[in-house]
Write an enzyme that holds these catalytic residues in place. Structure first.
Site, PDB file in Angstrom:
ATOM      1  N   GLY A 221       0.630  -1.234   0.004  1.00 59.59           N
ATOM      2  CA  GLY A 221      -0.349   0.129   0.076  1.00 59.59           C
ATOM      3  C   GLY A 221       0.893   1.649   0.221  1.00 59.59           C
TER       4      GLY A 221
ATOM      5  N   SER B 174      -6.891   5.872  13.153  1.00 62.78           N
ATOM      6  CA  SER B 174      -7.228   6.379  12.350  1.00 62.78           C
ATOM      7  C   SER B 174      -7.974   8.506  12.643  1.00 62.78           C
ATOM      8  CB  SER B 174      -8.168   6.144  10.693  1.00 62.78           C
ATOM      9  OG  SER B 174      -8.686   7.319  10.191  1.00 62.78           O
TER      10      SER B 174
ATOM     11  N   GLU C 159     -10.615   9.269  11.226  1.00 61.43           N
ATOM     12  CA  GLU C 159     -12.281   8.942  11.446  1.00 61.43           C
ATOM     13  C   GLU C 159     -12.492   7.954  12.356  1.00 61.43           C
ATOM     14  OE1 GLU C 159     -13.796   9.956   7.352  1.00 61.43           O
ATOM     15  OE2 GLU C 159     -14.386   7.700   8.566  1.00 61.43           O
TER      16      GLU C 159
ATOM     17  N   TYR D   7     -15.927   1.657   8.498  1.00 64.41           N
ATOM     18  CA  TYR D   7     -14.524   1.924   8.602  1.00 64.41           C
ATOM     19  C   TYR D   7     -13.742   2.322  10.054  1.00 64.41           C
ATOM     20  CZ  TYR D   7      -9.300   3.263   8.127  1.00 64.41           C
ATOM     21  OH  TYR D   7      -8.635   4.095   7.963  1.00 64.41           O
TER      22      TYR D   7
HETATM   23  P1  NAP Z   1      -3.494   1.056   1.842  1.00 66.19           P
HETATM   24  O1  NAP Z   1      -2.983   1.862   0.559  1.00 66.19           O
HETATM   25  O2  NAP Z   1      -5.212   1.114   1.191  1.00 66.19           O
HETATM   26  O3  NAP Z   1      -2.927   0.013   1.760  1.00 66.19           O
HETATM   27  C1  NAP Z   1      -3.446  -1.086   2.551  1.00 66.19           C
HETATM   28  C2  NAP Z   1      -2.231  -2.451   2.771  1.00 66.19           C
HETATM   29  O4  NAP Z   1      -3.469  -3.268   3.185  1.00 66.19           O
HETATM   30  C3  NAP Z   1      -2.104  -3.255   0.986  1.00 66.19           C
HETATM   31  O5  NAP Z   1      -0.854  -3.343   1.160  1.00 66.19           O
HETATM   32  C4  NAP Z   1      -3.573  -4.575   1.185  1.00 66.19           C
HETATM   33  O6  NAP Z   1      -2.912  -5.676   0.092  1.00 66.19           O
HETATM   34  C5  NAP Z   1      -3.558  -4.656   2.647  1.00 66.19           C
HETATM   35  N1  NAP Z   1      -4.108  -5.676   2.946  1.00 66.19           N
HETATM   36  C6  NAP Z   1      -5.913  -5.317   3.014  1.00 66.19           C
HETATM   37  N2  NAP Z   1      -6.095  -6.427   3.650  1.00 66.19           N
HETATM   38  C7  NAP Z   1      -5.742  -6.967   3.616  1.00 66.19           C
HETATM   39  C8  NAP Z   1      -5.987  -8.553   4.047  1.00 66.19           C
HETATM   40  N3  NAP Z   1      -6.750  -8.996   5.139  1.00 66.19           N
HETATM   41  N4  NAP Z   1      -3.940  -9.190   5.101  1.00 66.19           N
HETATM   42  C9  NAP Z   1      -3.115  -8.852   4.035  1.00 66.19           C
HETATM   43  N5  NAP Z   1      -2.788  -7.191   4.021  1.00 66.19           N
HETATM   44  C10 NAP Z   1      -3.930  -6.858   3.640  1.00 66.19           C
HETATM   45  O7  NAP Z   1      -3.488   1.859   3.014  1.00 66.19           O
HETATM   46  P2  NAP Z   1      -2.675   2.921   3.142  1.00 66.19           P
HETATM   47  O8  NAP Z   1      -3.104   4.634   2.845  1.00 66.19           O
HETATM   48  O9  NAP Z   1      -1.210   2.904   2.541  1.00 66.19           O
HETATM   49  O10 NAP Z   1      -2.996   3.133   4.933  1.00 66.19           O
HETATM   50  C11 NAP Z   1      -2.632   1.674   5.579  1.00 66.19           C
HETATM   51  C12 NAP Z   1      -2.908   2.347   7.047  1.00 66.19           C
HETATM   52  O11 NAP Z   1      -3.161   3.774   7.852  1.00 66.19           O
HETATM   53  C13 NAP Z   1      -4.354   1.276   6.866  1.00 66.19           C
HETATM   54  O12 NAP Z   1      -4.446   0.854   8.035  1.00 66.19           O
HETATM   55  C14 NAP Z   1      -4.814   2.948   6.859  1.00 66.19           C
HETATM   56  O13 NAP Z   1      -6.622   2.444   7.184  1.00 66.19           O
HETATM   57  C15 NAP Z   1      -4.514   3.743   7.838  1.00 66.19           C
HETATM   58  N6  NAP Z   1      -4.434   4.894   8.054  1.00 66.19           N
HETATM   59  C16 NAP Z   1      -4.562   5.796   6.800  1.00 66.19           C
HETATM   60  C17 NAP Z   1      -4.933   7.510   6.009  1.00 66.19           C
HETATM   61  C18 NAP Z   1      -4.368   7.903   4.919  1.00 66.19           C
HETATM   62  O14 NAP Z   1      -4.671   9.117   4.410  1.00 66.19           O
HETATM   63  N7  NAP Z   1      -3.672   7.258   3.867  1.00 66.19           N
HETATM   64  C19 NAP Z   1      -5.050   7.548   7.074  1.00 66.19           C
HETATM   65  C20 NAP Z   1      -5.507   7.384   8.546  1.00 66.19           C
HETATM   66  C21 NAP Z   1      -4.753   5.269   8.696  1.00 66.19           C
HETATM   67  P3  NAP Z   1      -3.540  -5.471  -1.138  1.00 66.19           P
HETATM   68  O15 NAP Z   1      -1.751  -5.304  -2.025  1.00 66.19           O
HETATM   69  O16 NAP Z   1      -3.021  -7.088  -1.223  1.00 66.19           O
HETATM   70  O17 NAP Z   1      -4.261  -5.214  -1.259  1.00 66.19           O
HETATM   71  O1  G4F Z   2     -10.164  10.629  -0.213  1.00 64.68           O
HETATM   72  P1  G4F Z   2     -11.254   9.838   1.037  1.00 64.68           P
HETATM   73  O2  G4F Z   2     -11.788   8.553   0.058  1.00 64.68           O
HETATM   74  O3  G4F Z   2     -10.513   9.827   2.370  1.00 64.68           O
HETATM   75  P2  G4F Z   2     -11.414   9.701   3.915  1.00 64.68           P
HETATM   76  O4  G4F Z   2     -12.305   9.377   3.059  1.00 64.68           O
HETATM   77  O5  G4F Z   2     -10.999  10.885   4.242  1.00 64.68           O
HETATM   78  O6  G4F Z   2     -10.346   8.349   4.032  1.00 64.68           O
HETATM   79  C1  G4F Z   2      -8.966   8.453   4.634  1.00 64.68           C
HETATM   80  O7  G4F Z   2      -8.334   9.221   5.218  1.00 64.68           O
HETATM   81  C2  G4F Z   2      -8.965   8.434   6.140  1.00 64.68           C
HETATM   82  C3  G4F Z   2      -7.906   9.465   7.845  1.00 64.68           C
HETATM   83  O8  G4F Z   2      -9.337  10.656   7.804  1.00 64.68           O
HETATM   84  C4  G4F Z   2      -8.513   7.348   6.480  1.00 64.68           C
HETATM   85  F1  G4F Z   2      -8.463   6.634   8.092  1.00 64.68           F
HETATM   86  C5  G4F Z   2      -8.609   6.628   5.161  1.00 64.68           C
HETATM   87  O9  G4F Z   2      -7.995   5.309   5.410  1.00 64.68           O
HETATM   88  C6  G4F Z   2      -8.293   7.140   4.580  1.00 64.68           C
HETATM   89  O10 G4F Z   2      -6.748   6.793   3.845  1.00 64.68           O
HETATM   90  O11 G4F Z   2     -12.309  11.539   1.268  1.00 64.68           O
HETATM   91  C7  G4F Z   2     -11.904  12.643   1.194  1.00 64.68           C
HETATM   92  C8  G4F Z   2     -13.815  13.351   1.420  1.00 64.68           C
HETATM   93  C9  G4F Z   2     -14.721  13.077   1.741  1.00 64.68           C
HETATM   94  O12 G4F Z   2     -14.654  13.633   2.703  1.00 64.68           O
HETATM   95  C10 G4F Z   2     -15.110  12.538   0.823  1.00 64.68           C
HETATM   96  O13 G4F Z   2     -16.753  13.086   0.832  1.00 64.68           O
HETATM   97  O14 G4F Z   2     -13.122  13.705  -0.503  1.00 64.68           O
HETATM   98  C11 G4F Z   2     -15.329  13.475  -0.163  1.00 64.68           C
HETATM   99  N1  G4F Z   2     -15.005  13.362  -1.343  1.00 64.68           N
HETATM  100  C12 G4F Z   2     -15.866  13.934  -2.036  1.00 64.68           C
HETATM  101  N2  G4F Z   2     -15.820  13.747  -3.653  1.00 64.68           N
HETATM  102  C13 G4F Z   2     -14.474  12.535  -2.277  1.00 64.68           C
HETATM  103  C14 G4F Z   2     -15.461  12.625  -3.413  1.00 64.68           C
HETATM  104  N3  G4F Z   2     -14.002  10.988  -1.969  1.00 64.68           N
HETATM  105  C15 G4F Z   2     -13.738  10.511  -3.026  1.00 64.68           C
HETATM  106  N4  G4F Z   2     -13.380   9.156  -2.366  1.00 64.68           N
HETATM  107  N5  G4F Z   2     -14.418  10.345  -4.523  1.00 64.68           N
HETATM  108  C16 G4F Z   2     -15.120  11.222  -4.594  1.00 64.68           C
HETATM  109  O15 G4F Z   2     -15.932  11.741  -5.481  1.00 64.68           O
END
Ligand code: NAP
Ligand code: G4F
Length: 326
Positions: free
Chosen positions: A12, A124, A126, A148
């Site tokens: 990821g 998160s 969230e 989530y």
């Molecule tokens: P991501 O790009 O969606 O990556 C998710 C990873 O989890 C991928 O490598 C996926 O593997 C793996 N995965 C999913 N289900 C699995 C399972 N059952 N067993 C083993 N591996 C699995 O997410 P990210 O943005 O890097 O985020 C990393 C973590 O931080 C996540 O837990 C996310 O919820 C959390 N988080 C992210 C944000 C953000 O803004 N990015 C903010 C707060 C928290 P595959 O390639 O096989 O699908």
């Molecule tokens: O980019 P988003 O899908 O991210 P969201 O829902 O904030 O979640 C991400 O951040 C979380 C941390 O707070 C992580 F935990 C989670 O794993 C993930 O990485 O949406 C951001 C905002 C939302 O309010 C959504 O309603 O963008 C708004 N939005 C408006 N139009 C849209 C769209 N989001 C998406 N994905 N697609 C649209 O067309």
């Protein structure tokens, strides 16, 4: 001797930046990888030969025990999850299992095989959902607004519980949104930067979006993985909020991305109810002063720079297709 780390979710966005950081620091990096019909390793293609992969899944405790046994890690970073909020309404049970119960599975594997390993859980913002106070900090009560978010609250508390029950060094990083050119295309930032690039290159005609007024506290993933590492280098395990403390709207994101390629977004963006969510979070805005003070963590990349970096990368990536089409 070099430290060893096991990363779940290595394919990821965050897993790839964290793996790079740990390799730079001289770690031996093990990555838990799911079996897929077609291996998609785009984010880690450039470092795949330096990583030792172990096949496994967060839903399969035996495979996690095996992964911890093989890697004998000093540090475990649990980044794997069903991480797309939108999908969590369509697949709430799977999200609960992977994003919630999966945390207990990996904690159990660590407790059984290598209880002195330091553990990081990817929590998160969230979890704050319908916010009780603004800005949100470590002590702000949770009120999740999506399946989530509910699953992440479980993952957070089970991490705290293992720290308190078994005296494990287990930290929960409460990270606000962080983005990069490696972000999945379903997330709003990448959806927008990819569309701006494709429209500029004549590969796409319009961009269908949800709520343009939604706001987020958006940072750069490369900065945020440094905070994960810092959390595991302290004397005592604790939980930390990581954020920028700045809010920007989806419309601002669209304006910067389209402006960067010389287009007026109003000519291309269409609001489509299909992308509006059943429930939205309120204003998620983080206060990360604890992380700044105790970890010495700081941000390097600002919002406009981040969006422009993503558009540039999408221009490059998509221009490969445009050459094929022409
Ligand atoms: P991501 O790009 O969606 O990556 C998710 C990873 O989890 C991928 O490598 C996926 O593997 C793996 N995965 C999913 N289900 C699995 C399972 N059952 N067993 C083993 N591996 C699995 O997410 P990210 O943005 O890097 O985020 C990393 C973590 O931080 C996540 O837990 C996310 O919820 C959390 N988080 C992210 C944000 C953000 O803004 N990015 C903010 C707060 C928290 P595959 O390639 O096989 O699908
Ligand atoms: O980019 P988003 O899908 O991210 P969201 O829902 O904030 O979640 C991400 O951040 C979380 C941390 O707070 C992580 F935990 C989670 O794993 C993930 O990485 O949406 C951001 C905002 C939302 O309010 C959504 O309603 O963008 C708004 N939005 C408006 N139009 C849209 C769209 N989001 C998406 N994905 N697609 C649209 O067309």
């Amino acid at each position: 001797m070099n430290k060893k780390a096991l990363i779940t979710g290595i394919t990821g966005q965050d897993g790839s930046y964290l793996a790079e950081l740990l390799l730079e620091k001289g770690y031996k990096v093990y990555g838990l990888r799911r079996r897929t019909s077609i291996p998609i390793l785009e984010n880690i293609e450039h470092i795949q030969d330096e990583i030792e992969f172990v096949e496994g899944d967060l839903l399969d405790l035996g495979s996690l025990i095996n992964a911890v046994n093989i890697s004998q890690p000093d540090e475990v970073y649990n980044l794997a999850a069903q991480s797309f909020v939108g999908t969590s309404w369509d697949q709430p049970v799977l999200t609960g299992l992977q994003t919630g119960i999966g945390v207990t599975n990996i904690l159990e594997a660590v407790r059984m095989v290598k209880p002195d390993a330091r553990f990081y859980q990817a929590s998160s913002s969230e979890m704050f959902g319908k916010v009780v106070e603004t800005p949100q900090r470590e002590t702000t009560p949770f009120y999740p607004r999506s399946p989530y978010g509910v699953a992440k609250v479980y993952g957070h508390w089970i991490t705290v519980n293992y720290r308190e029950s078994y005296n494990m060094y287990a930290c929960s990083g409460i990270l606000f949104n962080h983005e990069s050119p490696r972000r999945g295309v379903e997330f709003v930032t990448r959806k927008v930067t990819n569309a701006a690039a494709r429209i500029k290159l004549g590969l796409q005609k319009e961009l269908r979006m949800g709520n343009l007024d939604a706001q987020r506290d958006w940072g750069f993933a490369g900065d945020y993985v440094k905070a994960m590492w810092l959390m595991l280098q302290q004397d005592k395990a604790d939980d930390y909020v990581i954020s920028t403390g700045e809010l920007h709207s989806v419309q601002e994101l669209v304006e910067i991305a389209f402006g960067h390629v010389g287009l007026n977004w109003r000519d291309y963006v269409v609001v489509d109810p299909k992308f509006v969510r059943p429930a939205e979070v309120d204003l998620l805005l983080g206060n990360c002063s604890k992380a700044k003070m105790r970890l010495g963590w700081q941000l390097e990349v600002g919002f406009s720079e981040l969006v422009e970096m993503m558009v540039e990368s999408d221009l490059q990536r998509n221009s490969r297709f445009s050459k094929v089409l022409i």
